[in-house]
Design a protein around this motif. Structure first.
Motif, mmCIF file in Angstrom:
data_model
loop_
_atom_site.group_PDB
_atom_site.id
_atom_site.type_symbol
_atom_site.label_atom_id
_atom_site.label_comp_id
_atom_site.label_asym_id
_atom_site.label_seq_id
_atom_site.Cartn_x
_atom_site.Cartn_y
_atom_site.Cartn_z
ATOM 1 N N ASN A 245 18.603 72.261 19.567
ATOM 2 C CA ASN A 245 19.059 72.176 20.949
ATOM 3 C C ASN A 245 17.906 72.140 21.951
ATOM 4 O O ASN A 245 17.906 72.854 22.952
ATOM 5 C CB ASN A 245 19.990 73.364 21.268
ATOM 6 N N VAL A 246 16.892 71.332 21.679
ATOM 7 C CA VAL A 246 15.824 71.165 22.656
ATOM 8 C C VAL A 246 15.930 69.790 23.309
ATOM 9 O O VAL A 246 16.471 68.847 22.722
ATOM 10 C CB VAL A 246 14.407 71.344 22.039
ATOM 11 N N LYS A 247 15.433 69.695 24.539
ATOM 12 C CA LYS A 247 15.333 68.429 25.247
ATOM 13 C C LYS A 247 13.852 68.107 25.424
ATOM 14 O O LYS A 247 13.084 68.966 25.875
ATOM 15 C CB LYS A 247 16.019 68.509 26.613
ATOM 16 N N VAL A 248 13.471 66.893 25.046
ATOM 17 C CA VAL A 248 12.087 66.458 25.203
ATOM 18 C C VAL A 248 12.079 65.232 26.109
ATOM 19 O O VAL A 248 12.736 64.233 25.818
ATOM 20 C CB VAL A 248 11.446 66.126 23.836
ATOM 21 N N ILE A 249 11.347 65.333 27.211
ATOM 22 C CA ILE A 249 11.255 64.251 28.190
ATOM 23 C C ILE A 249 9.817 63.769 28.200
ATOM 24 O O ILE A 249 8.910 64.492 28.635
ATOM 25 C CB ILE A 249 11.674 64.755 29.590
ATOM 26 N N THR B 149 18.217 69.774 14.956
ATOM 27 C CA THR B 149 19.670 69.810 15.116
ATOM 28 C C THR B 149 20.023 69.809 16.603
ATOM 29 O O THR B 149 19.529 70.654 17.359
ATOM 30 C CB THR B 149 20.268 71.075 14.463
ATOM 31 N N GLY B 150 20.858 68.851 17.012
ATOM 32 C CA GLY B 150 21.372 68.842 18.379
ATOM 33 C C GLY B 150 20.322 68.629 19.448
ATOM 34 O O GLY B 150 20.480 69.135 20.565
ATOM 35 N N CYS B 151 19.258 67.881 19.155
ATOM 36 C CA CYS B 151 18.184 67.672 20.124
ATOM 37 C C CYS B 151 18.368 66.347 20.872
ATOM 38 O O CYS B 151 18.927 65.390 20.337
ATOM 39 C CB CYS B 151 16.822 67.679 19.428
ATOM 40 N N THR B 152 17.876 66.299 22.111
ATOM 41 C CA THR B 152 17.997 65.117 22.950
ATOM 42 C C THR B 152 16.606 64.663 23.383
ATOM 43 O O THR B 152 15.781 65.493 23.797
ATOM 44 C CB THR B 152 18.857 65.404 24.197
ATOM 45 N N PHE B 153 16.350 63.354 23.279
ATOM 46 C CA PHE B 153 15.035 62.805 23.599
ATOM 47 C C PHE B 153 15.176 61.732 24.679
ATOM 48 O O PHE B 153 15.840 60.717 24.475
ATOM 49 C CB PHE B 153 14.395 62.209 22.339
ATOM 50 N N THR C 266 20.267 62.798 19.840
ATOM 51 C CA THR C 266 20.668 61.913 20.934
ATOM 52 C C THR C 266 19.437 61.299 21.589
ATOM 53 O O THR C 266 18.468 62.016 21.885
ATOM 54 C CB THR C 266 21.478 62.681 21.998
ATOM 55 N N PHE C 267 19.471 59.983 21.798
ATOM 56 C CA PHE C 267 18.387 59.298 22.491
ATOM 57 C C PHE C 267 18.894 58.792 23.833
ATOM 58 O O PHE C 267 20.032 58.314 23.944
ATOM 59 C CB PHE C 267 17.867 58.124 21.664
ATOM 60 N N ALA C 268 18.046 58.885 24.845
ATOM 61 C CA ALA C 268 18.392 58.412 26.184
ATOM 62 C C ALA C 268 17.138 57.827 26.822
ATOM 63 O O ALA C 268 16.016 58.127 26.400
ATOM 64 C CB ALA C 268 18.934 59.565 27.032
ATOM 65 N N PRO C 269 17.302 56.986 27.846
ATOM 66 C CA PRO C 269 16.121 56.415 28.497
ATOM 67 C C PRO C 269 15.350 57.470 29.289
ATOM 68 O O PRO C 269 15.939 58.455 29.762
ATOM 69 C CB PRO C 269 16.716 55.349 29.430
ATOM 70 N N TYR C 270 14.050 57.258 29.422
ATOM 71 C CA TYR C 270 13.202 58.143 30.225
ATOM 72 C C TYR C 270 13.753 58.178 31.645
ATOM 73 O O TYR C 270 14.063 57.142 32.232
ATOM 74 C CB TYR C 270 11.771 57.619 30.208
ATOM 75 N N HIS C 271 13.895 59.370 32.228
ATOM 76 C CA HIS C 271 14.712 59.483 33.435
ATOM 77 C C HIS C 271 14.124 60.393 34.506
ATOM 78 O O HIS C 271 14.850 61.041 35.261
ATOM 79 C CB HIS C 271 16.107 59.973 33.047
ATOM 80 N N THR C 272 12.787 60.444 34.581
ATOM 81 C CA THR C 272 12.186 61.295 35.602
ATOM 82 C C THR C 272 10.876 60.680 36.078
ATOM 83 O O THR C 272 10.437 59.633 35.589
ATOM 84 C CB THR C 272 11.958 62.721 35.060
ATOM 85 N N HIS C 273 10.231 61.342 37.011
ATOM 86 C CA HIS C 273 8.900 60.931 37.460
ATOM 87 C C HIS C 273 8.257 62.107 38.196
ATOM 88 O O HIS C 273 8.929 63.041 38.616
ATOM 89 C CB HIS C 273 8.970 59.711 38.398
ATOM 90 N N TYR C 274 6.936 62.049 38.297
ATOM 91 C CA TYR C 274 6.195 62.958 39.171
ATOM 92 C C TYR C 274 5.079 62.135 39.810
ATOM 93 O O TYR C 274 4.743 61.054 39.306
ATOM 94 C CB TYR C 274 5.679 64.187 38.405
ATOM 95 N N PRO C 275 4.503 62.589 40.916
ATOM 96 C CA PRO C 275 3.659 61.709 41.735
ATOM 97 C C PRO C 275 2.493 61.027 41.030
ATOM 98 O O PRO C 275 2.115 59.917 41.386
ATOM 99 C CB PRO C 275 3.162 62.650 42.841
ATOM 100 N N THR C 276 1.891 61.667 40.012
ATOM 101 C CA THR C 276 0.728 61.063 39.347
ATOM 102 C C THR C 276 1.080 60.433 37.998
ATOM 103 O O THR C 276 0.187 60.101 37.216
ATOM 104 C CB THR C 276 -0.374 62.132 39.135
#
Length: 436
Positions: free
Chosen positions: A256-260, A272-276, A294-304
């Motif tokens: 159950n971890v999320k990796v962005i 088990t139950g991880c989202t990337f 679960t795979f999903a598109p990259y969905h964030t940003h930060y200024p640099t």
């Protein structure tokens, strides 16, 4: 490649031990500690185990690299066997070192050709080869544990302090780096046993570092710098927001971890139950033992972010986040993983102020996901318009606002998001600030 296959035995399981009643994996496996005193059973963390393996199997590895004519009829080496220069170049995959007290680290084949080493390692300029008995003896006499490895970092590395530490919950956390006085390619940051914390860092300490994250639970970790590689192991119910990774991100034995992350390579095993949420030019590798990925598109940003991507050589195309490759599984078996439905997709906001030019997700979002977000935004606008045109009195607006805030608070508690928001509250004046 032969050496690569051979050293996989460092984590070999003894089936005989399991048959005589000793449970495997052992539930008593200890985590490594910053004191370096722990006798961890995790060989991936133990450089002493790596040295012992190479020492005990050195002759086997040298024989693997011999040309066929250098082997006896029984496929073993003889006293007159010679190891080619190309074979020693291959050994540089495992062994590197320095001359005397020089801090410059060089590959093995360069050290072996150094003139004062010719006599002890049996190098012949005529044949451009090494005497196997002498080379083996020379290597055994010189081999030592990696002074820039994980064991050394845990034992003697600089302990990192972080802002926003809540008293009582960080005592178990062990965070160290070896960045001072090590070769640039060997800089390392280790994080172990972070519990119910939000940790964030963007600093030179992280730039180009190999990051090892171990046994983090119910935490939010932001490492917003260009990284060399990342390993996430035995973590639970946590979110990791990583800067661009030059090499690989490997996730092992996590629940159950999320990796962005945007990275050159993503691989996962026994999760088990991880989202990337990923942006990657290569197919994510699904190794054995995974469930409900679960795979999903990259969905964030930060200024640099875009500057950091350029530093590690990552672009927005190609992006193969949605075409993972099953390794050691049935090619048609897609039940191990799924792509996140657009209806479940939300963007992620990095909640820190930084200087920089990136103002949106690099490369944008795939059309179905962007459409789902736009439809959701329209519903919000309709809701706001409805409230505005409802003609509520001042008291009714106040009562309505309280009702909405209470519902929102209930949602925060039910989803567990309250923990994330509470941990973002700035520390009190005079509390310990981040160092390093």
């Amino acid at each position: 490649f032969l050496l690569f296959l051979y050293i996989q035995q460092v984590n070999k399981v003894s089936l005989r031990r399991s048959l005589i009643g000793e449970e495997w994996p052992s539930p008593r496996t200890k985590s490594p500690s910053l004191s370096g005193k722990s006798t961890s059973d995790n060989k991936n963390w133990n450089d002493q185990d790596h040295l012992a393996f190479v020492q005990s199997h050195l002759l086997d590895m040298l024989e693997l690299l011999l040309e066929p004519e250098q082997l006896s009829a029984s496929s073993h080496s003889t006293h007159s066997s010679a190891v080619s220069y190309e074979a020693v170049c291959a050994l540089s995959f495992l062994v590197e070192g320095a001359v005397s007290k020089c801090r410059t680290v060089r590959p093995l084949h360069e050290l072996a050709l150094w003139q004062p080493c010719h006599e002890p390692n049996g190098y012949s300029k005529v044949s451009r080869a090494f005497s196997l008995p002498k080379l083996e003896s020379w290597l055994r006499s010189c081999l030592t544990t990696n002074p820039f490895g994980m064991s050394a970092c845990l034992r003697a590395g600089k302990k990192l302090a972080w802002a926003q530490q809540v008293e009582g919950t960080t005592r178990r956390a062990k965070i160290a780096c070896n960045a001072r006085g090590v070769p640039e390619e060997s800089s390392m940051v280790i994080m172990s046993q972070v519990y119910k914390q939000t940790l964030a860092k963007s600093s030179d300490t992280l730039v180009g570092a190999h990051v090892r994250i171990h046994r983090c639970n119910e935490s939010f970790v932001y490492l917003l710098s260009p990284l060399r590689s990342v390993t996430i192991e035995k973590c639970r119910s946590s979110t990791f927001v990583l800067g661009p990774v030059q090499a690989s991100v490997h996730v092992h034995s996590c629940d159950n971890v999320k990796v962005i992350v945007t990275c050159h390579r993503l691989s996962l095993s026994s999760t088990t139950g991880c989202t990337f949420y990923t942006l990657t030019p290569t197919q994510p590798l699904i190794l054995p033992g995974n469930q409900a990925v679960t795979f999903a598109p990259y969905h964030t940003h930060y200024p640099t972010l875009e500057d950091h991507m350029a530093q590690v050589g990552l672009a927005t195309l190609p992006n193969h986040w949605d075409s993972p490759m099953l390794v050691c599984g049935e090619s048609g078996d897609t039940s191990v993983f799924s792509l996140m439905p657009p209806s479940d997709f939300y963007t992620f906001v990095v909640p820190f102020e930084m200087e920089g030019d990136t103002t949106e997700t690099p490369g944008g979002l795939p059309q179905p996901y962007q459409k789902a977000l736009s439809q959701r935004e329209q519903k919000v606008q309709i809701w706001q318009k409805t409230v505005k045109e409802a003609g509520l009195t001042k008291d009714q607006r106040k009562q309505f606002q309280i009702l909405v805030e209470n519902k929102f608070y209930e949602w925060l508690v039910e989803t567990g998001n309250r923990l994330q928001l509470d941990s973002l509250v700035p520390p009190a004046v005079g509390s310990k600030q981040a160092a390093g």
